[in-house]
Design a protein around this motif. Structure first.
Motif, PDB file in Angstrom:
ATOM      1  N   GLY A 214     -31.909   8.563  15.599  1.00  0.00           N
ATOM      2  CA  GLY A 214     -32.376   7.901  14.235  1.00  0.00           C
ATOM      3  C   GLY A 214     -33.810   7.809  14.284  1.00  0.00           C
ATOM      4  O   GLY A 214     -34.409   7.965  13.227  1.00  0.00           O
ATOM      5  N   ALA A 215     -34.500   7.866  15.525  1.00  0.00           N
ATOM      6  CA  ALA A 215     -36.016   7.886  15.741  1.00  0.00           C
ATOM      7  C   ALA A 215     -36.552   9.293  15.207  1.00  0.00           C
ATOM      8  O   ALA A 215     -37.577   9.459  14.618  1.00  0.00           O
ATOM      9  CB  ALA A 215     -36.585   7.478  17.071  1.00  0.00           C
ATOM     10  N   THR A 216     -35.713  10.212  15.726  1.00  0.00           N
ATOM     11  CA  THR A 216     -36.110  11.638  15.520  1.00  0.00           C
ATOM     12  C   THR A 216     -36.060  11.957  13.974  1.00  0.00           C
ATOM     13  O   THR A 216     -36.583  12.926  13.495  1.00  0.00           O
ATOM     14  CB  THR A 216     -35.453  12.597  16.164  1.00  0.00           C
ATOM     15  N   THR A 220     -42.363   9.693  13.255  1.00  0.00           N
ATOM     16  CA  THR A 220     -43.926   8.750  13.345  1.00  0.00           C
ATOM     17  C   THR A 220     -44.170   8.615  14.687  1.00  0.00           C
ATOM     18  O   THR A 220     -43.334   8.634  15.694  1.00  0.00           O
ATOM     19  CB  THR A 220     -43.727   7.601  12.340  1.00  0.00           C
ATOM     20  N   ASN A 221     -45.521   8.056  14.671  1.00  0.00           N
ATOM     21  CA  ASN A 221     -45.918   8.020  16.039  1.00  0.00           C
ATOM     22  C   ASN A 221     -45.107   6.692  16.784  1.00  0.00           C
ATOM     23  O   ASN A 221     -45.129   6.653  18.038  1.00  0.00           O
ATOM     24  CB  ASN A 221     -47.601   7.671  15.949  1.00  0.00           C
ATOM     25  N   LEU A 222     -44.802   5.787  15.874  1.00  0.00           N
ATOM     26  CA  LEU A 222     -44.135   4.568  16.277  1.00  0.00           C
ATOM     27  C   LEU A 222     -42.585   4.980  16.786  1.00  0.00           C
ATOM     28  O   LEU A 222     -42.263   4.547  17.557  1.00  0.00           O
ATOM     29  CB  LEU A 222     -43.819   3.527  15.169  1.00  0.00           C
ATOM     30  N   ASP A 223     -42.212   6.124  15.909  1.00  0.00           N
ATOM     31  CA  ASP A 223     -40.795   6.343  16.305  1.00  0.00           C
ATOM     32  C   ASP A 223     -40.800   7.068  18.189  1.00  0.00           C
ATOM     33  O   ASP A 223     -39.778   7.006  18.672  1.00  0.00           O
ATOM     34  CB  ASP A 223     -40.244   7.532  15.597  1.00  0.00           C
ATOM     35  N   LEU A 224     -41.898   7.828  18.206  1.00  0.00           N
ATOM     36  CA  LEU A 224     -42.085   8.300  19.594  1.00  0.00           C
ATOM     37  C   LEU A 224     -42.162   7.104  20.501  1.00  0.00           C
ATOM     38  O   LEU A 224     -41.775   7.307  21.532  1.00  0.00           O
ATOM     39  CB  LEU A 224     -43.331   9.208  19.774  1.00  0.00           C
ATOM     40  N   LEU A 225     -42.831   6.110  20.196  1.00  0.00           N
ATOM     41  CA  LEU A 225     -42.960   4.888  21.077  1.00  0.00           C
ATOM     42  C   LEU A 225     -41.303   4.369  21.309  1.00  0.00           C
ATOM     43  O   LEU A 225     -41.147   4.034  22.452  1.00  0.00           O
ATOM     44  CB  LEU A 225     -43.686   3.919  20.555  1.00  0.00           C
TER      45      LEU A 225
END
Length: 475
Positions: A214-216, A220-225
């Motif tokens: 879901g984050a992939t 975004t940079n927040l998704d990498l976090l």
């Protein structure tokens, strides 16, 4: 685990002794029915109880928050599934399949250890470099500079493993013996405990994969976090799961080695989960940090082979620091955590003091290869898992081949560590029980012979060093 055929190294004296008590004091545990909490041997301090409750709360808070994060990311990923940059039907199946493969590979790997430990020990040290190198080659074939750079790291890691395997080859025979002795007759229902641990680790990993996907989908940079937080939570949770199994199995195995009684591993796991999670969480945090510090200190000592006085004094200082650090937290302390309900730091300190009270045993413990064996076995499982997903992604969706391969390797590694925790638990219980009663008839001459062997090698090295210094000083 299934009852294996008797191994040539298994000592009939050590296992098949009549059920008579040794000179040890009576066990603090009721052996026949493991219903209650093991009584502590010392009065726990308020600070110790506070830290145990704090870490227990952190574990459950982390699990709750991570689960909520994964659910939110998964729902968001499904909503954005129409994005041209992310294809769930191409991303999820390879990674979820690799998670399942890691569970199957872990089960198969430990079965090999049960029935043919000698072959398994040797196979681990040559199979792990081959599989790791294969992952590196796969990443190089993906084509980009970043992929090639990470692939080169895997190849270098494989070469390091090969060199390490050559370096420790003289110690393989002893490793085979001690592993065969300690795991010859696992505690009853160990198979159920290990199988449950593997199932939980696979299901939990698969659940986290949905959140990573879901984050992939948005990148975004927040998704990498978010992905980093999920992976850190995965690592700590798997450590706790592995060590909970290690505490339960080592407790049951210790009862057999120290008191000649059988103990149900499933009942030990029940008591462990109910009463000892706080100490296990503390140990799961401290042990990796201390292992890293101690490993770095050992590396510095190996590289400081100069005769310069400053270098020598620095290496001696580092050695002293390493000896201090190991008493604060070591994996052998989990045996006393399970058996006597001690705090982890206290259990680690008491266990190491016992090792030092037996002449030559500390050197044997330091040269033990069980941890390396479990580590390289887990690396092999991770490599098999990453090859499964990596090859699949390389054929259907090359853009995500690198990240999926790395995720699969990380997940496979931790599942492999969970699966083989019972091996490490049995060996730890053997050492701890031996340190408390070295003259017990339940132990054969394996450890005394090893101590004598190491002392002879040390004396031989000292003589060669003395002769070299004398030759350098002579005109």
């Amino acid at each position: 685990m299934p009852t294996p055929a008797r191994n040539n190294h298994a000592s009939s004296v050590q296992i098949q002794q009549p059920r008579t008590r040794s000179s040890l004091p009576p066990s603090p545990i009721a052996f026949k029915e493991q219903q209650g909490r093991p009584p502590p041997t010392t009065q726990q301090t308020i600070t110790g109880k506070l830290f145990r409750n704090l870490f227990k709360g952190l574990l459950f808070s982390q699990l709750t928050l991570t689960s909520l994060l994964v659910i939110v990311l998964t729902i968001r990923g499904l909503i954005l599934a129409s994005s041209r940059h992310f294809h769930p039907k191409k991303w999820y199946p390879p990674l979820l399949a690799s998670v399942s493969v890691s569970g199957v590979a872990s089960l198969a790997w430990q079965c090999i250890f049960i029935y043919t430990p000698s072959r398994a020990v040797r196979a681990t040290f040559w199979l792990s470099p081959i599989l790791t190198c294969s992952v590196g080659i796969l990443l190089v074939l993906i084509g980009s500079a970043v992929d090639a750079g990470i692939g080169a790291v895997f190849v270098l890691f494989a070469i390091t493993q090969s060199l390490y395997g050559c370096w420790i080859s003289p110690r393989l025979e002893y490793t085979d013996k001690i592993l065969s002795l300690s795991t010859a007759f696992p505690p009853p229902r160990t198979r159920e405990v290990v199988s449950l641990s593997i199932v939980v680790s696979v299901v939990y990993s698969g659940f986290l994969v949905t959140g990573i996907g879901g984050a992939t989908s948005t990148r975004t940079n927040l998704d990498l976090l978010f992905i980093s937080v999920i992976l850190i939570g995965l690592a700590w949770t798997m450590q706790v799961l592995k060590n909970a199994q290690q505490v339960a199995v080592s407790r049951a195995r210790y009862v057999n080695f120290a008191h000649g009684e059988d103990m149900d591993a499933w009942s030990a796991l029940h008591v462990t989960v109910k009463h000892l999670i706080g100490s296990i969480c503390i140990g799961s945090t401290l042990v990796p940090i201390i292992v890293l510090i101690r490993g770095s200190i050992r590396s510095v000592n190996l590289m400081s082979g100069s005769s310069d006085e400053v270098m020598y004094s620095g290496a001696d200082c580092f050695s002293t620091l390493a000896n201090k650090v190991v008493t604060c937290g070591n994996r052998w302390g989990f045996v006393h955590v399970g058996t006597y309900d001690k705090g982890f730091v206290e259990a680690s300190s008491d266990t190491w003091k016992k090792f030092r009270s037996v002449n030559g045993l500390e050197e044997v413990i330091d040269s033990d290869l069980t941890s390396s064996l479990c580590f390289l076995s887990a690396v092999s499982v991770g490599a098999v898992s990453s090859l499964t997903s990596g090859i699949w992604m390389l054929l259907i969706h090359k853009d995500y081949a690198l990240e999926v391969t790395l995720y699969a390797f990380i997940i496979g590694y931790f599942v492999g560590r969970v699966a083989l925790a019972w091996l490490q638990a049995c060996v730890s219980a053997y050492y701890v029980a031996y340190s408390e009663d070295p003259h017990s008839m339940r132990f054969d001459g394996t450890i005394p012979q090893r101590i004598q062997r190491l002392q002879m090698l040390r004396a031989h090295r000292d003589n060669r060093e003395r002769e070299r210094q004398e030759s350098d000083e002579s005109p």
